[in-house]
Design a protein around this motif. Structure first.
Motif, PDB file in Angstrom:
ATOM      1  N   HIS A 118       0.797  -1.223   0.000  1.00 57.63           N
ATOM      2  CA  HIS A 118       0.000   0.000   0.000  1.00 57.63           C
ATOM      3  C   HIS A 118       0.833   1.278   0.000  1.00 57.63           C
ATOM      4  CE1 HIS A 118       0.615  -0.379   4.356  1.00 57.63           C
ATOM      5  NE2 HIS A 118       0.383   0.918   4.420  1.00 57.63           N
ATOM      6  N   GLN A 119       2.060   1.234   0.502  1.00 57.21           N
ATOM      7  CA  GLN A 119       2.909   2.425   0.529  1.00 57.21           C
ATOM      8  C   GLN A 119       3.317   2.856  -0.879  1.00 57.21           C
ATOM      9  OE1 GLN A 119       3.754  -0.513   1.914  1.00 57.21           O
ATOM     10  NE2 GLN A 119       4.163  -0.283   4.082  1.00 57.21           N
ATOM     11  N   THR A 120       3.346   1.939  -1.813  1.00 57.67           N
ATOM     12  CA  THR A 120       3.808   2.241  -3.166  1.00 57.67           C
ATOM     13  C   THR A 120       2.671   2.613  -4.120  1.00 57.67           C
ATOM     14  OG1 THR A 120       3.676  -0.077  -3.857  1.00 57.67           O
ATOM     15  CG2 THR A 120       5.762   0.668  -2.900  1.00 57.67           C
ATOM     16  N   ILE A 121       1.423   2.535  -3.672  1.00 57.75           N
ATOM     17  CA  ILE A 121       0.268   2.796  -4.525  1.00 57.75           C
ATOM     18  C   ILE A 121      -0.049   4.289  -4.484  1.00 57.75           C
ATOM     19  CG2 ILE A 121      -2.170   2.285  -4.914  1.00 57.75           C
ATOM     20  CD1 ILE A 121      -1.615  -0.406  -3.417  1.00 57.75           C
ATOM     21  N   LYS A 122      -0.267   4.863  -5.654  1.00 60.77           N
ATOM     22  CA  LYS A 122      -0.597   6.288  -5.735  1.00 60.77           C
ATOM     23  C   LYS A 122      -1.900   6.566  -4.994  1.00 60.77           C
ATOM     24  CE  LYS A 122       1.472   7.219 -10.220  1.00 60.77           C
ATOM     25  NZ  LYS A 122       1.220   7.662 -11.597  1.00 60.77           N
ATOM     26  N   GLU A 123      -1.977   7.723  -4.371  1.00 68.76           N
ATOM     27  CA  GLU A 123      -3.179   8.108  -3.647  1.00 68.76           C
ATOM     28  C   GLU A 123      -4.354   8.177  -4.624  1.00 68.76           C
ATOM     29  OE1 GLU A 123      -4.742  11.709  -0.798  1.00 68.76           O
ATOM     30  OE2 GLU A 123      -2.605  11.310  -0.965  1.00 68.76           O
ATOM     31  N   GLY A 124      -5.454   7.554  -4.246  1.00 66.50           N
ATOM     32  CA  GLY A 124      -6.641   7.530  -5.081  1.00 66.50           C
ATOM     33  C   GLY A 124      -6.673   6.401  -6.093  1.00 66.50           C
ATOM     34  N   ALA A 125      -5.621   5.616  -6.182  1.00 65.93           N
ATOM     35  CA  ALA A 125      -5.552   4.522  -7.155  1.00 65.93           C
ATOM     36  C   ALA A 125      -5.765   3.166  -6.492  1.00 65.93           C
ATOM     37  CB  ALA A 125      -4.210   4.548  -7.872  1.00 65.93           C
ATOM     38  N   ASP A 126      -6.279   3.176  -5.267  1.00 68.22           N
ATOM     39  CA  ASP A 126      -6.430   1.929  -4.512  1.00 68.22           C
ATOM     40  C   ASP A 126      -7.323   0.917  -5.222  1.00 68.22           C
ATOM     41  OD1 ASP A 126      -4.893   2.827  -2.224  1.00 68.22           O
ATOM     42  OD2 ASP A 126      -6.615   4.102  -1.757  1.00 68.22           O
ATOM     43  N   LEU A 127      -8.510   1.346  -5.662  1.00 67.23           N
ATOM     44  CA  LEU A 127      -9.444   0.406  -6.280  1.00 67.23           C
ATOM     45  C   LEU A 127      -8.892  -0.142  -7.592  1.00 67.23           C
ATOM     46  CD1 LEU A 127     -12.089  -1.119  -6.171  1.00 67.23           C
ATOM     47  CD2 LEU A 127     -13.212   0.884  -7.204  1.00 67.23           C
ATOM     48  N   ALA A 128      -8.273   0.692  -8.391  1.00 64.83           N
ATOM     49  CA  ALA A 128      -7.672   0.210  -9.648  1.00 64.83           C
ATOM     50  C   ALA A 128      -6.582  -0.818  -9.348  1.00 64.83           C
ATOM     51  CB  ALA A 128      -7.089   1.381 -10.447  1.00 64.83           C
ATOM     52  N   TRP A 129      -5.757  -0.556  -8.330  1.00 59.69           N
ATOM     53  CA  TRP A 129      -4.708  -1.492  -7.953  1.00 59.69           C
ATOM     54  C   TRP A 129      -5.318  -2.806  -7.477  1.00 59.69           C
ATOM     55  CZ3 TRP A 129      -2.919  -4.563  -4.119  1.00 59.69           C
ATOM     56  CH2 TRP A 129      -1.588  -4.992  -4.202  1.00 59.69           C
ATOM     57  N   LEU A 130      -6.370  -2.725  -6.664  1.00 54.05           N
ATOM     58  CA  LEU A 130      -7.029  -3.937  -6.162  1.00 54.05           C
ATOM     59  C   LEU A 130      -7.630  -4.752  -7.303  1.00 54.05           C
ATOM     60  CD1 LEU A 130      -8.782  -2.413  -3.029  1.00 54.05           C
ATOM     61  CD2 LEU A 130      -6.961  -4.135  -2.993  1.00 54.05           C
ATOM     62  N   ARG A 131      -8.314  -4.090  -8.238  1.00 60.28           N
ATOM     63  CA  ARG A 131      -8.903  -4.808  -9.374  1.00 60.28           C
ATOM     64  C   ARG A 131      -7.823  -5.467 -10.219  1.00 60.28           C
ATOM     65  NH1 ARG A 131     -13.132  -0.359 -10.207  1.00 60.28           N
ATOM     66  NH2 ARG A 131     -15.096  -1.410  -9.751  1.00 60.28           N
ATOM     67  N   CYS A 132      -6.769  -4.749 -10.472  1.00 58.34           N
ATOM     68  CA  CYS A 132      -5.675  -5.292 -11.286  1.00 58.34           C
ATOM     69  C   CYS A 132      -5.046  -6.503 -10.599  1.00 58.34           C
ATOM     70  CB  CYS A 132      -4.640  -4.201 -11.534  1.00 58.34           C
ATOM     71  SG  CYS A 132      -3.365  -4.672 -12.697  1.00 58.34           S
ATOM     72  N   THR A 133      -4.829  -6.417  -9.304  1.00 57.22           N
ATOM     73  CA  THR A 133      -4.259  -7.528  -8.543  1.00 57.22           C
ATOM     74  C   THR A 133      -5.212  -8.722  -8.536  1.00 57.22           C
ATOM     75  OG1 THR A 133      -3.002  -5.996  -7.169  1.00 57.22           O
ATOM     76  CG2 THR A 133      -3.346  -8.219  -6.287  1.00 57.22           C
ATOM     77  N   ALA A 134      -6.502  -8.468  -8.318  1.00 54.80           N
ATOM     78  CA  ALA A 134      -7.498  -9.550  -8.326  1.00 54.80           C
ATOM     79  C   ALA A 134      -7.530 -10.233  -9.690  1.00 54.80           C
ATOM     80  CB  ALA A 134      -8.872  -8.992  -7.963  1.00 54.80           C
TER      81      ALA A 134
END
Length: 167
Positions: free
Chosen positions: A46-62
């Motif tokens: 989570h420290q490396t994820i851009k602010e506000g990009a959490d959901l996109a990162w989660l979807r991509c990881t899933a």
């Protein structure tokens, strides 16, 4: 702008990620396991994820977890996911899975599409993501998203017997 803590991110997005994974995997237990794994990976990165990009990162990881599963199993199955599910008053994952028998036709049609078509239809038309969000998740440029969506909708229309509204 303030930043959400990890617990808030989980409660905000866990149901969305579960449904996305269930749609991709057609297995409730597997979707639960991969939802958990997605958030464990989020916790570690989570420290490396851009602010506000959490959901996109989660979807991509899933999505990557689901694809890894398919590479290992060499099988692909999908189940229906409709926007109405998001709009209903927070049903439990189990309730959500039991709600929409009438989506079986869509399930069968989407199941017959190739994986790139499934991805773009799920993200753009079912989940209602913007072109930019879809580009970020799939790693495609805007032109590829638009062209693939156009072809995917034509293929889906054929699968549905030509009975699809043009939107």
């Amino acid at each position: 702008m303030f930043s959400l803590n990890i617990e808030e991110i989980f409660y905000l997005h866990n149901h969305t990620i579960f449904k996305y994974l269930y749609y991709l995997l057609n297995d409730e237990k597997l979707a639960e396991d991969y939802t958990q794994e997605t958030f464990v990976r989020y916790l570690n990165h989570h420290q490396t994820i851009k602010e506000g990009a959490d959901l996109a990162w989660l979807r991509c990881t899933a999505r990557n977890l689901a694809y890894d599963h398919y590479r290992r199993k060499r099988i692909i199955q999908f189940v229906p996911f409709l926007q109405q599910h998001e709009e209903q008053a927070s049903p439990s994952p189990h309730q959500w899975l039991m709600q929409r028998e009438d989506a079986k036709i869509l399930y069968l049609a989407i199941r017959k599409l190739k994986i790139t078509y499934r991805d773009v239809i799920i993200l753009r038309k079912i989940e209602g993501l913007s072109i930019e969000e879809t580009c970020a998740i799939l790693g495609w440029n805007e032109g590829k998203v638009k062209n693939t969506l156009k072809r995917a909708l034509i293929a889906l229309k054929k699968q549905l017997g030509g009975e699809m509204d043009e939107e």
